[in-house]
Design a protein around this motif. Sequence first.
Motif: not given
Length: 493
Positions: A27-37
């Motif tokens: 829960s409450d974990i949302e990442l930007c595309p750069e951090c996800f990559s």
Amino acid sequence: MADLGKKYCVNCLADVTNLRLRCTECSDIELCPECFSAGAEIGTHRRWHGYQQVDGGRFSLWGPEAEGGWTSREEQSLLDAIEQYGFGNWEDMAAHVGASRTPQEVMEHYVTMYIHGNLGKACIPDSIPNRVTDHTCPSGGPLSPSLTTPLPPLDISLVEQQQLGYMPLRDDYEIEYDQDAEKLISGLSVNYDDEDVEIEMKRAHVDMYVRKLRERQRRKNIARDYNLVPVFLGRDKKDKEKDKPGGTGVVGASVTVSGAGVGGGVIGLGSMTAAGSGPIPNTSKRKITKEEKEQRVRLRALCQFMAHREFEEFFENMHKERMLRIKVRELQRYRRNGITRLEESAEYEAARHKREKRKENKSVVNSKRGSSGAAGLGSSMGLGGGAGGGGGVAGGLGVGSGIKEEGKDGEFAAIENLTGFELLSDREKVLCNSLNLSPTRYLTVKTIIIKDHLQKRQGIPAKSRLPSYLDKVLKKRILSFLTESGWISRDAS
């Protein structure tokens, strides 16, 4: 208050309001595309957890500097429109994307980004294998509607079109050759569960249909090349009546075409005109003999394998061959008579003409004598006398021995089966028959005498000896005959 609706990456604290990736397990974990990559992990969150894309629909897929303000939602609408309406229907695609985009913008964006851009270069290969063959081109596959180069339409009146069943706009006929040919493929259908035998059977049906189409077109070409349609309509008779003093029609050529696009019927022609088929070499400049007409009728089956011009050139070459054969026989006759130069042939022909003239004059005189009941000439040679009264005689040959000229082969029954008989002229046959001399012996004596004569003219002493079977009487008669015929001079005899 404006910052309350914004979302931030839990790893780098970047603004991810437009696009973020939310973990489905934490829960409450949302990442930007750069951090996800990069595979960021925070607390109990691990990189292999499941993710869910949260899209606000306002982010740019290609970047604001290259895209011109196209959002991801518009990109998705564009891809849906190109799949639904097809490439090139830019008006409908612009309406599907939104009122803010014009057809020109939609076209430029799609061509720039999806075709000529990096995505297009990566997805569209330079050479596309297994390209579909276009069967609609004039020189295309066997199912093309135009198997050959289309012919020019016929120039006929409306009444003639109705009589012929001709449709000028389609250059076609109401009743074609093999009218039911389409039944071969009308019931065919391709199914995915067909066996190999069924597929091959359907291919055989298609092949049979294509063969019938080609035969239909071939018959049309023959009818058009040989001008069978005007002949069928009776135009050739009208043209012959107009050009009766000096017509250029080629009479005697005959063509039979079954269903050559003319009502599906059979057209048998006894004559054809040469109009519309190009110049014909020298055919109309000379008179066609009866033998040539009969030969054209016998060889009319070749018309379906040869063009009209080729057919006429074929007969013209045959005429040239006959003329050459006649010339060759004439040269051989000159050579047998000892003539080796063309200048001598002119003298020989002049002398021959005089001999023929004297023979005709004597024949007239002898005919008059025979009509008064006088006895025929040649009795001193052992020949039968002339017919008395109204029968008349054939006339003398002008030979001193009084040889009678007989033109019938029945008179030469004694020597006609001997070797060399076909080499003799009519007068020589009469001579050999009257002297009871075989053709081979006569030809031997004739050759020796002429050879001795030519050697004496050149100043060479003659050393030839005549055969033993030749007595003085036979020698004298043969010498007189050769002298009168012009083969040797009187001094030599």
